[in-house]
Motif scaffolding. Structure first.
Motif, mmCIF file in Angstrom:
data_model
loop_
_atom_site.group_PDB
_atom_site.id
_atom_site.type_symbol
_atom_site.label_atom_id
_atom_site.label_comp_id
_atom_site.label_asym_id
_atom_site.label_seq_id
_atom_site.Cartn_x
_atom_site.Cartn_y
_atom_site.Cartn_z
ATOM 1 N N PHE A 1 0.832 -1.275 -0.067
ATOM 2 C CA PHE A 1 0.063 0.059 0.130
ATOM 3 C C PHE A 1 0.939 1.304 0.125
ATOM 4 O O PHE A 1 0.575 2.022 -0.646
ATOM 5 N N GLU A 2 2.067 1.175 0.676
ATOM 6 C CA GLU A 2 3.026 2.264 0.590
ATOM 7 C C GLU A 2 3.627 2.555 -0.684
ATOM 8 O O GLU A 2 3.474 3.888 -1.259
ATOM 9 N N ALA B 1 0.642 4.483 -2.758
ATOM 10 C CA ALA B 1 0.381 6.032 -2.228
ATOM 11 C C ALA B 1 1.657 6.687 -2.621
ATOM 12 O O ALA B 1 1.433 7.962 -3.041
ATOM 13 N N GLU C 1 -6.395 10.225 -8.028
ATOM 14 C CA GLU C 1 -7.731 9.225 -8.255
ATOM 15 C C GLU C 1 -7.162 7.704 -8.686
ATOM 16 O O GLU C 1 -7.977 7.010 -8.292
ATOM 17 N N ALA D 1 -4.043 6.076 -8.003
ATOM 18 C CA ALA D 1 -3.566 5.805 -6.906
ATOM 19 C C ALA D 1 -4.661 5.057 -5.901
ATOM 20 O O ALA D 1 -4.685 3.960 -5.511
ATOM 21 N N LEU D 2 -5.709 6.006 -5.583
ATOM 22 C CA LEU D 2 -6.851 5.478 -4.693
ATOM 23 C C LEU D 2 -7.534 4.357 -5.133
ATOM 24 O O LEU D 2 -8.113 3.432 -4.435
ATOM 25 N N ILE E 1 -5.542 1.298 -4.821
ATOM 26 C CA ILE E 1 -5.762 0.758 -3.383
ATOM 27 C C ILE E 1 -6.846 0.139 -3.089
ATOM 28 O O ILE E 1 -6.968 -0.801 -2.047
ATOM 29 N N ARG E 2 -7.877 0.675 -3.514
ATOM 30 C CA ARG E 2 -9.365 0.125 -3.119
ATOM 31 C C ARG E 2 -9.456 -1.258 -3.746
ATOM 32 O O ARG E 2 -9.662 -2.305 -3.153
ATOM 33 N N SER F 1 -7.117 -3.705 -1.875
ATOM 34 C CA SER F 1 -7.315 -3.987 -0.357
ATOM 35 C C SER F 1 -8.598 -4.957 -0.361
ATOM 36 O O SER F 1 -8.806 -6.112 0.243
ATOM 37 N N THR F 2 -9.592 -4.794 -1.355
ATOM 38 C CA THR F 2 -10.883 -5.648 -1.468
ATOM 39 C C THR F 2 -10.484 -7.002 -1.984
ATOM 40 O O THR F 2 -11.092 -7.832 -1.114
#
Lengths: 292, 292
Positions: free
Chosen positions: B118-119, B122, B130, B132-133, B136-137, B140-141
């Motif tokens: 995740f680092e 980010a 947008e 990057a997010l 990550i979504r 993580s899901t």
């Protein structure tokens, strides 16, 4: 207290999302078990206090940050309690996760909470993408390698410990995350907030050493004497009990002095004083240091 | 192959950052050990192939996505090999991380790699916040609860297994992450890419069942017969060897048919065919299915 209510509500929503069906029921249950009932919730309380001091113009972002930080803290407790680390039977007055659910689910509950922390930030703090990314950068830096809590635990497998790096990573990291994430959540520059977090972390480490040396297992809700048992460095073994208490008070005075200028500076200083009073174990409060 | 070189360079940079001094040397070493030498790097290769098919206008974002995905995959291998799960002595032809570094550092190496994933997103994918997010979504899901690889592993602790949810989470999740992250890294809508990932994951699961049933330990670089040993459901036990081979081929045909319309559609279909050929174990290639 309002901060605790905010945190509990946001944490409960995030855990509920992680448990959504179809999901394996025992792991879903272990996630909830690992985060409730909470301890003092001191890290997210500091985070929300700093956010408030900086204006807290986007409370949903501060809430996400507080939840993420608490999830990482709880994940670290679950993994640290595993047989290969502290082999702790009890945590917060009830059986540790691996005692209640078995070791596989304890490993997975910790992993899932780490992942959920970053998911919460990407989903619920994404209303201002730059802030969400700043929060993820801070939290990952203070959780992983080379200077987060993973690094802190990793130092305990070294023959030669860098004591400064060890304490900063093991205990300081999540307090630095707390102050910096509180600032970033409110759109403030997180950099000037590092010192406050580092000093609170240092105080917490000394207080933890004192509690480990002085308190009963029933009072603490987890096994005591772990530092001695595992040969870990401790402020009490270095300075003695009264020396460690004085050191704790000095650090806390420095913490309050380090608070950056911000709209809610006075209220924040008061909050740090309240948390500081809680840090001194009752056994030595007002009796060990001359003049107290 | 260009994709492998890109991945190796980006992975090496990210691991180097996680090892920066002062850090605990053994944990730092364990991180490198856990990710090199790689296996087939099939997930990041699929990711970079989808990104290329979608235009790959920001290669630094695709590289970060590929590194993050591979780190999560390697972390899952390290934790799955632990004594409380598969208790595997070997992985990729060398001792498993917990055999080489001990169990505490294996737990921490897995944790640190999850965080580092995740680092990386980010930090290195943040040039377009947008994207990057979104990455990550997705990651993580597909990693955590309720439907990522943690959930998949968690199903193995249930008395009643939801087989569809189990396979989708255990093996499908990171292939769905691969196709969706490839699209998102290149600024495309990730949703239409879920089916391709799910079908590749399904094919991979059947191929893994075949290898587990057929290959020698030396060839596989890890213990075989683990499915039988741990009583896990397997396509071979349900369909027999030749039935499982035919099923594998049907799934791969469906995977290729599912590729969304995009600039590099033909090249991507060719890549899936190459990966598909690799999936069929040599023992049964061209001999088990009549007419092959």
């Amino acid at each position: 207290m309002a901060f605790t209510k905010r945190l509990d509500a946001a944490l409960s929503r995030a855990i509920g999302r992680a448990q959504a069906a179809p999901s394996p029921a025992r792991l879903a249950s272990a996630l909830d078990y690992a985060v409730t009932p909470g301890g003092a919730r001191i890290r997210p309380t500091i985070l929300l206090s700093v956010a408030a001091a900086c204006g807290d113009d986007r409370p949903e972002i501060s809430d996400a940050a507080a939840v993420a930080l608490e999830m990482i803290h709880c994940a670290s407790l679950v993994h640290d309690d595993l047989p290969c680390f502290d082999d702790a039977d009890m945590r917060r007055g009830k059986p540790a996760v691996h005692r209640a659910y078995g070791e596989p689910l304890a490993v997975l509950a910790g992993d899932s909470l780490i992942v959920a922390a970053f998911e919460v930030l990407a989903r619920d703090a994404g209303t201002v993408p730059e802030r969400a990314l700043a929060l993820i950068r801070i939290l990952s830096t203070r959780t992983g390698m080379p200077m987060g809590i993973c690094a802190g635990q990793g130092w305990e497998s070294e023959a030669q410990i860098n004591l400064r790096a060890y304490h900063m990573a093991k205990t300081g990291a999540l307090f630095i995350a707390a102050t910096q994430m509180g600032a970033a959540a409110a759109g403030a520059d997180p950099e000037p907030w590092e010192e406050l977090g580092a000093r609170i972390g240092e105080a917490f480490q000394v207080a933890d050493d004192l509690r480990d040396a002085l308190c009963s297992e029933a009072e603490l809700g987890k096994p005591v004497g772990q530092d001695d048992l595992h040969g870990r460095p401790s402020a009490v073994s270095e300075l003695g009990v009264s020396g460690a208490v004085q050191h704790l008070k000095d650090i806390l005075a420095g913490a309050i002095a380090s608070i950056p200028s911000c709209p809610g500076e006075a209220a924040l200083a008061a909050m740090v004083r309240v948390q500081a009073d809680r840090l001194v174990p009752t056994e030595v409060r007002g009796q060990t240091v001359p003049g107290e």
